[in-house]
Write an enzyme that holds these catalytic residues in place. Structure first.
Site, PDB file in Angstrom:
ATOM      1  N   PHE A 101     -16.502  76.979  51.316  1.00 47.53           N
ATOM      2  CA  PHE A 101     -16.611  76.220  52.616  1.00 47.53           C
ATOM      3  C   PHE A 101     -17.790  75.255  52.182  1.00 47.53           C
ATOM      4  CE2 PHE A 101     -15.296  80.271  54.831  1.00 47.53           C
ATOM      5  CZ  PHE A 101     -14.266  79.805  55.056  1.00 47.53           C
ATOM      6  N   GLY A 102     -18.008  74.737  50.894  1.00 48.46           N
ATOM      7  CA  GLY A 102     -18.692  73.630  50.651  1.00 48.46           C
ATOM      8  C   GLY A 102     -19.994  73.876  50.331  1.00 48.46           C
ATOM      9  N   TYR A 112      -3.286  77.885  61.786  1.00 50.79           N
ATOM     10  CA  TYR A 112      -4.127  76.854  61.613  1.00 50.79           C
ATOM     11  C   TYR A 112      -4.029  75.787  62.743  1.00 50.79           C
ATOM     12  CZ  TYR A 112      -4.898  78.634  56.834  1.00 50.79           C
ATOM     13  OH  TYR A 112      -5.250  79.332  55.832  1.00 50.79           O
ATOM     14  N   LEU A 117     -21.047  75.550  47.383  1.00 56.96           N
ATOM     15  CA  LEU A 117     -21.206  75.418  46.271  1.00 56.96           C
ATOM     16  C   LEU A 117     -21.231  73.823  45.833  1.00 56.96           C
ATOM     17  CD1 LEU A 117     -19.005  77.929  44.810  1.00 56.96           C
ATOM     18  CD2 LEU A 117     -21.444  77.790  44.362  1.00 56.96           C
ATOM     19  N   LYS A 139     -24.474  70.844  49.229  1.00 56.27           N
ATOM     20  CA  LYS A 139     -24.961  70.083  50.593  1.00 56.27           C
ATOM     21  C   LYS A 139     -25.670  70.867  51.604  1.00 56.27           C
ATOM     22  CE  LYS A 139     -20.546  70.361  52.494  1.00 56.27           C
ATOM     23  NZ  LYS A 139     -19.214  69.573  53.079  1.00 56.27           N
ATOM     24  N   SER A 160     -11.022  79.379  49.539  1.00 53.30           N
ATOM     25  CA  SER A 160     -12.457  79.186  49.587  1.00 53.30           C
ATOM     26  C   SER A 160     -13.302  79.009  48.109  1.00 53.30           C
ATOM     27  CB  SER A 160     -13.031  80.243  50.233  1.00 53.30           C
ATOM     28  OG  SER A 160     -12.746  80.228  51.787  1.00 53.30           O
TER      29      SER A 160
END
Length: 346
Positions: A238-239, A53, A241, A244, A234
C-alpha cells in the site's frame, strides 16, 4: 515490457498487471482512462479488477471500477488484445449491500455476479474469473493462525467448480483463478478439477511484498510445480515501501492517510523493516519503490505483479520497475533484512 505464460494456457500476460481498485474512490473516470491508456502504451496487456471495487468498499461506489474499465474498453476497441481479470466476492458481513449480504460461492451468487460484471465491463467474456476469497473460515487477509469453526455454512469447492465449468462452456469466462487462498485450498481446487474434469485454476492472487513473504512458506512450491503462478497484489504494501510514510509522514491523499483499514502496515516492526529496505535502495542508487517492485517481479513463482497508482507520475515510476535489475549485493541485502525482521505485515 516482458510477457509470461499464464499457467498451462496459450495466453501470455505482461509481467506487470494494472491494478484498478482506486477507480471510483481515489480516481475519477477520466483519471482511470488516462491510467489505462498509459499502461497499454507501456505494453501492459493485463488488467485486474473485482466486482467489490473500489476500495474501501461502500454500497454507493460498488461496481464503479468495473464501469470505468467498461467505458474505456468500449472507447478503446481492442478488447481481444487485452486480458481482463475480475473477481466474485465471497462471504463477508461488511458487504451487506451486495446481493443482500447473502454471499457464497454458489450458483445463485456466481451467476449473478458474472452477469453483472460482464454488463459493467461492456464485454462478452472475462479472461480470468477469480474467487476473491474462500467460502469458508480460514486464515487470509492478514490472519496467520488457522482456527477451526464448527458447523459453519460453506459451499463445497466441487459445487463452485461445477458452476464455473458451466460459465466456461457458455463462453462467459475463459479461465478461473483463486485469490487469498491457502495451500490446502489451492491444492483442493486443483485436485477436484483433475478428478472431475473441471476448470483448473491458472493463477492465485495473494499478497506478496518485501514486508509479507508468507506466500513463500506453503504456496510458492505449489505455484511453481502446478503451473498456477502468483498474481502478486500489494507489492508495495500500500505504498509503504516507497518510504513516504516514514518518520510519521502522512502525505495528503495517500491511501494510509485517508483510510485506517490497512493498519497492519503501520506497526513498529513494519516501520523498522521499511527503514532498512529504503536505506538499502538509497545506498545502492535505486528508487525504493522500484526496488520493491523489481524484487516481486523477479520471483520465479510470480506470473504477474499487480501495480497500482493514483497518479500518472506514480504509474510511470512503477512501470519503470520492469527495467530495474537487482544485483547480487542488493538481493543479499534484502535477505539479510528479511532474516532480521521476517514478514512484519502478514
Amino acid at each position: 515490457m516482458k510477457y509470461r505464460p499464464l499457467g498451462h494456457t496459450d495466453i501470455k500476460v505482461s509481467a506487470l498487471c494494472l491494478g484498478t481498485m482506486t477507480y471510483g474512490e481515489q480516481n475519477s473516470e477520466s483519471e482511470a482512462h488516462a491510467q489505462l491508456d498509459r499502461a497499454v502504451d507501456a505494453g501492459i496487456n493485463f488488467i485486474d479488477t473485482a466486482e467489490m471495487y473500489p476500495v474501501p468498499p461502500k454500497g454507493n461506489t460498488q461496481g464503479l471500477t468495473e464501469r470505468y474499465i467498461g467505458t474505456w474498453l468500449a472507447r478503446q476497441g481492442q478488447r481481444d488484445r487485452l486480458i481482463i481479470a475480475t473477481k466474485v466476492a465471497g462471504p463477508a458481513d461488511w458487504l451487506s449491500y451486495l446481493r443482500d449480504g447473502n454471499l457464497h460461492l454458489d450458483r445463485v451468487n456466481i451467476e449473478a455476479a458474472v452477469n453483472e460484471s460482464l454488463q459493467r465491463l461492456q464485454t462478452d467474456y472475462i479472461d480470468i474469473y477469480q474467487l476473491h476469497w474462500p467460502d469458508r473460515s480460514t486464515n487470509y487477509f492478514g490472519k496467520l493462525g488457522y482456527q477451526a469453526v464448527e458447523s459453519e455454512q460453506m459451499t463445497p469447492i466441487l459445487e463452485t467448480l461445477q458452476v464455473l465449468d458451466d460459465l466456461k462452456k457458455a463462453g462467459k469466462i475463459r479461465h478461473i483463478g483463486v485469490s487469498n487462498e491457502t495451500p490446502w485450498g489451492l491444492m483442493r481446487y486443483l485436485h477436484l478439477a483433475r478428478e472431475h474434469d473441471l476448470p483448473r485454476a491458472v493463477s492465485i492472487q495473494n499478497p506478496y511484498n518485501l514486508l509479507n513473504r508468507t506466500f513463500e512458506i506453503g504456496l510458492a512450491e505449489i505455484a511453481h510445480r502446478e503451473g498456477c503462478g502468483l498474481l502478486a497484489y500489494s507489492p508495495m504494501a500500500f505504498g509503504v515501501l516507497s518510504g513516504k510514510y516514514l518518520n510519521g509522514q502522512q502525505p495528503k491523499g495517500a491511501r494510509l492517510t485517508l483510510f485506517d483499514r490497512f493498519d497492519r502496515y503501520s506497526n513498529p516492526q513494519v516501520q523498522r523493516a521499511t527503514e532498512e529496505y529504503v536505506g538499502l535502495a538509497q545506498q545502492e542508487g535505486l528508487n525504493p519503490a522500484q526496488m520493491a517492485l523489481a524484487y516481486v517481479t523477479s520471483r520465479p513463482f510470480v506470473t504477474s505483479n499487480i501495480i497500482g497508482a493514483t497518479s500518472l507520475v506514480q504509474l510511470d515510476e512503477n512501470l519503470e520497475s520492469i527495467n530495474t535489475s537487482l544485483s547480487k549485493e542488493v538481493l543479499q541485502g534484502i535477505e539479510a533484512i528479511h532474516t532480521q525482521q521476517p514478514n512484519p505485515a502478514p
